[in-house]
Each structure stands twice: as C-alpha cells, then as structure tokens.
Write an enzyme that holds these catalytic residues in place. Structure first.
Site, mmCIF file in Angstrom:
data_model
loop_
_atom_site.group_PDB
_atom_site.id
_atom_site.type_symbol
_atom_site.label_atom_id
_atom_site.label_comp_id
_atom_site.label_asym_id
_atom_site.label_seq_id
_atom_site.Cartn_x
_atom_site.Cartn_y
_atom_site.Cartn_z
ATOM 1 N N ASN A 102 -2.765 2.006 -0.721
ATOM 2 C CA ASN A 102 -4.033 2.441 -1.334
ATOM 3 C C ASN A 102 -5.152 2.550 -0.285
ATOM 4 O O ASN A 102 -6.294 2.210 -0.550
ATOM 5 C CB ASN A 102 -4.440 1.550 -2.530
ATOM 6 C CG ASN A 102 -4.723 0.104 -2.141
ATOM 7 O OD1 ASN A 102 -4.412 -0.321 -1.037
ATOM 8 N ND2 ASN A 102 -5.310 -0.665 -3.052
ATOM 9 N N PHE A 103 -4.770 3.048 0.905
ATOM 10 C CA PHE A 103 -5.794 3.382 1.906
ATOM 11 C C PHE A 103 -6.558 4.635 1.481
ATOM 12 O O PHE A 103 -6.090 5.406 0.646
ATOM 13 C CB PHE A 103 -5.129 3.654 3.269
ATOM 14 C CG PHE A 103 -4.614 2.420 3.947
ATOM 15 C CD1 PHE A 103 -5.485 1.431 4.394
ATOM 16 C CD2 PHE A 103 -3.250 2.229 4.144
ATOM 17 C CE1 PHE A 103 -5.005 0.286 5.028
ATOM 18 C CE2 PHE A 103 -2.762 1.087 4.769
ATOM 19 C CZ PHE A 103 -3.641 0.121 5.205
ATOM 20 N N ASN A 109 0.518 -4.465 13.845
ATOM 21 C CA ASN A 109 -0.565 -3.594 14.281
ATOM 22 C C ASN A 109 -0.041 -2.157 14.236
ATOM 23 O O ASN A 109 0.742 -1.744 15.089
ATOM 24 C CB ASN A 109 -0.983 -3.978 15.707
ATOM 25 C CG ASN A 109 -2.016 -3.022 16.264
ATOM 26 O OD1 ASN A 109 -2.451 -2.075 15.569
ATOM 27 N ND2 ASN A 109 -2.415 -3.246 17.501
ATOM 28 N N LYS A 143 -1.229 0.522 14.904
ATOM 29 C CA LYS A 143 -1.622 1.429 15.989
ATOM 30 C C LYS A 143 -0.776 1.230 17.246
ATOM 31 O O LYS A 143 -0.887 1.993 18.199
ATOM 32 C CB LYS A 143 -3.109 1.247 16.296
ATOM 33 C CG LYS A 143 -3.968 1.856 15.184
ATOM 34 C CD LYS A 143 -5.436 1.537 15.326
ATOM 35 C CE LYS A 143 -6.186 2.027 14.088
ATOM 36 N NZ LYS A 143 -7.472 1.346 13.928
ATOM 37 N N SER A 153 -5.912 -2.679 -6.980
ATOM 38 C CA SER A 153 -5.098 -1.662 -7.656
ATOM 39 C C SER A 153 -3.644 -1.663 -7.165
ATOM 40 O O SER A 153 -2.711 -1.852 -7.958
ATOM 41 C CB SER A 153 -5.717 -0.275 -7.492
ATOM 42 O OG SER A 153 -5.800 0.077 -6.116
ATOM 43 N N ASP A 159 -8.999 -0.383 -11.602
ATOM 44 C CA ASP A 159 -7.967 -0.902 -10.700
ATOM 45 C C ASP A 159 -6.709 -1.284 -11.469
ATOM 46 O O ASP A 159 -5.592 -0.960 -11.065
ATOM 47 C CB ASP A 159 -8.477 -2.173 -9.987
ATOM 48 C CG ASP A 159 -9.437 -1.848 -8.857
ATOM 49 O OD1 ASP A 159 -9.317 -0.765 -8.264
ATOM 50 O OD2 ASP A 159 -10.316 -2.693 -8.569
#
Lengths: 399, 399
Positions: free
Chosen positions: A119-120, A96, A98, A39, A192
């Site tokens: 799109n998380f 990364n 994080k 999507s 999507d």
C-alpha cells in the site's frame, strides 16, 4: 503456528476432529506484505488468521510506520498497541529495498510467494523495480494486490491516502448526524478497514482463478473506491432522484429511511428503534401523538413524526418501553457502551477475546477473526513480530 | 453475462486482451443465495461481480423482502431501488421450500452448486432440512455460509439481526460524535455491509481449501462479530487500559487519536485535518494560540488544543488554510457532499458509475464493484431479476 482452539465454554472435541480443524483453509499460501499502517496490514491479518503464512517486508530503520503511530498513547514493547493488534500472527523480514543485493534476496522470496501486497503511494514500487510487470516476470502465478488512496492514476493519485481525508472528500460525512449538523466523520478508520476487507476478497478470488488457470493477476483497490462502494445506497438514490438525500432533523440514523428509524432519549438512557410500522408503534407504545400519521407519511413527515416520538419517549425509562415493544414483537434495542457490552452474557458467549503472548512474557488481549469455520472460532496466540525478527531464518530458508 | 468493459476514457485494448479479460476469476463457480435484505445479498453481489453465477432462491409469494423495503420511497418496476442495486447480476428461482417436490428440485441444484449461503434466523434452515449437515450429505464439497445477527446459539440468538439494533448494542455508537453527545449511529448499514464482505472472504478461502482437499466447509458469520471486529482498535485499547476511550469534547473524529485530528469549521465551509505534529501545524497556519503546546500534550490536552484551533480556523476560508497546509506538505482536505463529489474530476476518473438496463427498457445508474483486476474496472449490465424470472430455465437445466 496457526491453530483453532475452542473456548472452554463450548463443546469438547475429540482428538481426531481437533486434528482435522488444524488445517486452516489458506494453509500453504505464502504472502509477502509490503504494507504499513492499517489498510494493507488488516488484509494481511485476515489472510494470516485464515491460515496463510504472512511475511512483513519492512525497512530496517523504523519498519512499518504503524509501529510508531500512537493511539491513546498505548505502547507495548516500544511499539504502538495498534501495531500489535493488526500485525499479530505474522513474521517480519527487514530489507533495504534500495540495495541491489538485498533486492535480489527479496526476489528469491517473491519467486516462492503466492501473494504479494503493498500500500505504498503510486510510483514507489515501480521505482524499486517491484511493480507487477517486474515481479510477474519472476513469478507468473503471483497474485499482486495494491492498495492506494485514489487509484494509480488520475487527478487525485498524488494525494495522501489517509482515512479521515478520504472520508471528508467521499461524501461520507453527510451520512451520519442530523440535518443541521456539519459534516460528521465516522469515528473509526472505516475506509482503511473496508478497503482491506475488499483486498482480501480480490486476492482470494485471484487464488481461485489461479488454481484453474495457473495464472496470477493484479488486484487494485483504493480507499476512494471502497468508500464509494460503501455508499452505494445513497449514491444510487441520488443518481435516480437527482436529489441529495437529507439527514433527518431529529435523531438522524439513516438518510434514506423514514420514521421512526433512530436513537431516542428516554427518562434514563437511550432506545434504538428500527423499521416499525407507525400503527404498530402507536399501539405498542400507546402514543396518541401519532394519531395524525399513517404509513404513507413516514417519508413526507419523517422529522415531524420523529419529534412527536422523541418528546413522548422521554417520559419513561428504556426498559419500560422495551418491554412494551418486545411484547408486540417490534424491533427495538437498548444502547450499550463498551463497558456494558463487555459485561453482557451475549458478549461473553461470542468468545471474541484472545490473548497474545509477547516475547517479553507480557500478554495483551485483542479481538479474534470474526469468521467461524465448521462452527469453531479461530484463535492464534502468535504475537506481532519484532522488527526483522525472522530475517535470518527466512534468508536461510530461501537461500 | 459478466464481462469487463473499459470506460471510454481509459486506454483502448486489443481484441486479444479483451478476450483474456473476459475470464473473470470466479467463472464456473455456482452460488445459491437463500438470502434477503442486505448482508447476504451484498455478499452474493460481490461473488457475481467477480464472475460467479448467483441464483437467488426466493419464496414464490413476495420473494426477498428487500423487494418491498422502501428507501426514500424510490421504486423501480415495483421493486425497491435498494433491491435493484444489491441484486443486479443474479438470477431468480422461486420455490416453496415447504413442498417436498419443490425441495427435491432444490436438492438437484444443491448437488451441482459450489456455494450455498443464507441469512435466515438460526433454526429456519434446520426446519426445512437445508442445514449444513443435510446438504453436505448431498454435496460433500459444498461451501455453506450462514449469516446471523448474533450467532447460531447463545443468549442473543433469537434477537432480530437488524443493523441499527446491532450498532446500538455493540458499543459502536460511542465511536462517533462528541463526548457530550448521546450515542451516535453511523448513517449507513455498516454491520450488514461489513458482515457481507467478511462472508465473501470466508467463502473464497473455503473454495481455495476445497481445491486442495476436495472438502467443503461451513462458514459462519454474525453482524455482532463483524461489528466487534470493526472496533478492534477501541476494544483492544479498552482491554489494555481498562479505561473507556472518550470521544473528544471538540470536533470528535476518532476517540483514540490526539489533537488536531478532526473536522473544523472555517469562514465558508469545513476543513479535515489528520495527524499533523503540533509544531508543524503552528508554523504552517501561523497560529500563535498553539504556542503553549507541544507534541507531548496531544493526548493530555487534546480537547484544549482542538478548541484553540477551532476558534482560529473560523477566521479564514477553507481554501486559504488548505493552501498554507499543502504548501508545507501537511495532511488536510476540504469536505465534499455528494453533489460536489460527483462534480469533481477525481470522481469522474474513478469511473465508478454503471448503467443497468432493466427488462422494461428503463435504465438505472449504480456503483460498480470496487475491485480492479489487471488494471481494468468490472462492469456488468445485467439487472436484478424479476421474481422467479429464471425458474423455468433453471429447472430445465438441472432436471
């Protein structure tokens, strides 16, 4: 680089007009795509083909999970063929998210970006400190687009936003097929694709808005809302009548349309018949079986009329019927599979195919952008990026 | 007037934030829609919902032929229900485009417009003197969008651009259904809808471009190119492999995806199963019949694996299987029809429905725009216009 190239069978252009055409409409627009699968990346692809610079932000491990999603076991350079087709014309930057240092680098990109999309699942960007509130503090003009399965909140927000599952629960599976069939999925990831298309609409409208006001916006879409929007005809009819539209018992093609709308078997293949008045159809085909029916009966006797036609059309070939119908100016068509389509003149004239040159020298053929600008088709030879291919260069550029 | 209203079950807003939200992104953009039926008007509707002023230019006799297009014989105020849903939030201006005086009035509108769009057959606008060359001479900044069935030229240019016929000849009918089925149409006018969505993309990109350069552009789309774009996965796979993707013999849902992807009958209803690794599926369901298979066989033994599953899943109810699958975090879903969808909590939360107040006091319920802006849904109560309802007012405004 993006450019517009004419297929060799179209008109030649002067050097001057070529130069003019090289300015694609979204030139100068920078998009950060925190997206995976179909999507979001399909929205990024359209923006890229219209001239935007699209940078995929990927996880250093596997990257966009679409890289390892098999479709018909087709792999190119160890990535899924689907990944290559939907991520061509983009750059890849791995980080990364994080790590505080790497996040700080990402914020430098965000500061310069015009558009950021993800799109998380709901909550992921908030945890990373990359939600709209945080990033618009860094860049108030940013257009932030988010795509989810079912919206950011509500009873379904945690469900997996996968195309087939959304088709299943959105009612869509009662649109195709015949009345006695079970639920019938549409054989492409239509949720999507439509949601991606509508994300592009929202993003571009927000860019127009920003030009006027200097302000960014948050644009939100969900596969659910897109699939419901696509069903506006059946839903509005259901709201108005209180009765669920029923698929045709015979040759179902659209639950809201009367006879003869549908696909019919002939002696040798198939024939598509659109809205044709019953009397005109009876005349053109010489089908005496239609005599008991008139136009006032195409809804009330839909399935009966279609059955009469189905039995009758089996007796001759598709080209026989087509000639009769077209002579009377009526709307009918033979049915093509991909092979027959590809072999047709009209397909060749549409100049749909383009080749991408991969970094290993291999090339793959795929579709181009369906939008033409000033009469010209848009091509781009730039292939999908290797994972992190552009990280160092982009870091240098935005340090 | 356009405005954004919160459904009562969402958060209340301060007066200040309400004011801010009333500024829709396309406010100030004026669109002339020379369109009929679905593809063009669906693009106009989206532009209207995003804040543009959309004026339909209609023939004084019958107007947009969609007014008299029956869907399931639902009529409101003597116009087709479909017309009302797809033309809400617009104005109507009638003009006989063959009259020199009336054409001169239209040119006054064109001079002030930002966007002009049409979906006549190739050649019609040229005959009227309203082709891009002529109107861009009047207004060089105009964004001109044209939608056709098969493009402005080429061997198919004269064919009727109707959704079912285009589905038939674009290969799309071999995407849904099972391998031994005939061609299977998608039961909604997907070509019209997707093409309309892509027209909006092109128009908005051209508006972004105009802000930068001051120049208008011509944007062209065709149902054919949109339907081919939608099939980019199957086409690219076909180009790469030379083999036509074959639909599954059992529970077909996507010709490019391996087992178990599909819809399965259960003891009481149906179950959608997305991409789930075979071993995980075997574990979660306790299906010993899957023992001979592993992940390397999901393409080579697709139909065999799906048949094993199909036989097994019939033995228990949907909720029984769903519980097992969801406990293991696997992607599955029950299948809803429109009635069950409408009764669900998630549907209510999506706040999809809106009411239009018609001029005769009647009201109809329909879908809203699927795009949310700054977290808010977009509603507009403004109904579809009567034929020529705004002609006099608009003439006065642009005289």
């Amino acid at each position: 680089m993006n450019y517009i190239k004419l297929p060799s069978d179209l008109l030649p252009m002067s050097l001057e007009s070529t130069k003019k055409l090289q300015r694609l409409p979204l030139e100068g627009v920078m998009v950060l795509e925190f997206c995976q699968y179909l999507s979001g990346p399909s929205a990024g692809l359209r923006l890229a083909d219209l001239g935007a610079r699209v940078i995929k932000i990927e996880n250093p491990g596997k990257g966009d999970l679409c890289r390892i999603l098999p479709i018909k076991n087709q792999w190119i350079e160890e990535s899924s063929l689907l990944f290559h087709t939907i991520n061509r014309n983009k750059e890849s930057y791995t980080a990364n998210l994080k790590s505080a240092t790497e996040l700080a680098d990402i914020k430098k990109l965000i500061k310069k970006a015009d558009v950021m999309m993800h799109n998380f699942r709901p909550g992921v960007m908030e945890k990373l400190g990359l939600d709209y509130g945080s990033v618009s503090a860094v860049n108030p003009g940013l257009v932030f687009a988010e795509i989810s399965g079912y919206g950011a909140e509500g009873p379904w927000a945690r469900k997996p936003g996968q195309d087939l599952l959304l088709q299943a629960m959105s009612g869509l599976m009662y649109a195709s097929g015949n009345q006695l069939d079970g639920p019938m999925p549409f054989g492409l990831a239509i949720g999507d694709m439509l949601c991606g298309a509508q994300a592009v609409q929202g993003i571009l409208a927000a860019l127009v808005h920003r030009k006027r006001t200097g302000k960014g916006s948050k644009i939100s879409l969900s596969l659910l809302e897109s699939l419901l929007d696509m069903q506006f005809e059946v839903l509005t009819t259901y709201f108005a009548s209180g009765k669920r539209p029923l698929r045709s018992a015979v040759n179902g093609a659209h639950a809201l349309l009367g006879a003869p709308y549908g696909i019919y078997c002939t002696k040798d293949s198939h024939l598509a018949i659109a809205m044709i008045p019953i009397l005109s159809l009876r005349e053109a085909l010489g089908c005496a079986g239609l005599d008991p029916y008139d136009q006032s009966m195409v809804f009330s006797h839909r399935d009966e009329i279609k059955q009469v036609l189905a039995d009758f059309l089996k007796t001759e070939t598709t080209s026989y019927w087509l000639e009769k119908l077209r002579k009377s100016g009526l709307w009918a068509m033979d049915v093509k599979d991909w092979k027959r389509l590809k072999e047709s003149d009209g397909y060749r004239h549409a100049a749909l195919e383009q080749s991408l040159k991969l970094t290993n020298g291999q090339s793959i053929k795929t579709n181009r952008c369906p939008i033409r600008i000033d009469g010209k088709v848009l091509f781009s030879e730039k292939p999908a990026p290797g994972l992190g291919e552009h990280t160092a260069l982009i870091k240098e550029e935005f340090k």
